[in-house]
Design a protein around this motif. Structure first.
Motif, short mmCIF file in Angstrom:
data_model
loop_
_atom_site.label_atom_id
_atom_site.label_comp_id
_atom_site.label_asym_id
_atom_site.label_seq_id
_atom_site.Cartn_x
_atom_site.Cartn_y
_atom_site.Cartn_z
N CYS A 7 -65.73 -57.13 -68.91
CA CYS A 7 -65.58 -56.26 -68.11
C CYS A 7 -63.57 -56.24 -68.13
O CYS A 7 -63.53 -57.44 -67.54
CB CYS A 7 -66.34 -55.74 -66.82
SG CYS A 7 -65.51 -55.12 -65.91
N ARG A 9 -62.31 -55.86 -66.20
CA ARG A 9 -61.63 -55.73 -63.94
C ARG A 9 -62.70 -56.66 -63.44
O ARG A 9 -61.70 -57.71 -63.03
CB ARG A 9 -62.27 -54.20 -63.56
CG ARG A 9 -62.03 -54.07 -62.26
CD ARG A 9 -60.82 -53.62 -63.13
NE ARG A 9 -59.63 -53.81 -62.30
CZ ARG A 9 -58.69 -53.66 -61.32
NH1 ARG A 9 -57.54 -52.89 -63.01
NH2 ARG A 9 -56.98 -53.87 -61.30
N CYS A 10 -63.61 -56.97 -64.04
CA CYS A 10 -64.65 -58.98 -63.18
C CYS A 10 -64.40 -59.10 -64.46
O CYS A 10 -65.08 -60.95 -63.73
CB CYS A 10 -65.37 -58.30 -62.36
SG CYS A 10 -66.88 -57.60 -63.70
N CYS A 25 -68.23 -52.85 -66.45
CA CYS A 25 -69.87 -53.62 -66.27
C CYS A 25 -69.78 -52.23 -65.98
O CYS A 25 -71.12 -52.69 -65.55
CB CYS A 25 -69.56 -55.17 -65.90
SG CYS A 25 -69.52 -54.86 -64.08
N CYS A 29 -66.82 -51.16 -60.82
CA CYS A 29 -65.70 -51.51 -61.35
C CYS A 29 -64.12 -50.82 -61.84
O CYS A 29 -63.06 -50.23 -61.80
CB CYS A 29 -65.74 -52.42 -62.60
SG CYS A 29 -66.14 -53.90 -62.10
ZN LIG Z 1 -66.56 -54.96 -63.70
#
Ligand SMILES: [Zn+2]
Length: 55
Positions: A7, A9-10, A25, A29
């Motif tokens: 992902c 983002r994370c 994900c 996010c």
């Molecule tokens: Zn994520």
């Protein structure tokens, strides 16, 4: 067999197929990223934005 990807983002591994929030994900996010867009320097045309040019 489904591909996985981190992902953006994370960094959590997520699946692409059947993931409506891709490339993220999860919805969380995705929303975080959209919030960053709204906050920052990015601009994106939004499909849902009403056009009020003919006032
Ligand atoms: Zn994520």
């Amino acid at each position: 067999m489904s591909k996985t990807f981190p992902c953006p983002r994370c960094g959590e591994p997520s699946t692409w197929e059947g993931n409506e929030f891709r490339p993220f994900c999860s919805e969380r996010c995705k929303l975080i990223d959209l919030g960053a867009w709204a906050n920052g320097d990015y601009t994106l045309p939004t499909e849902d934005a009403p056009q009020t040019e003919d006032s």
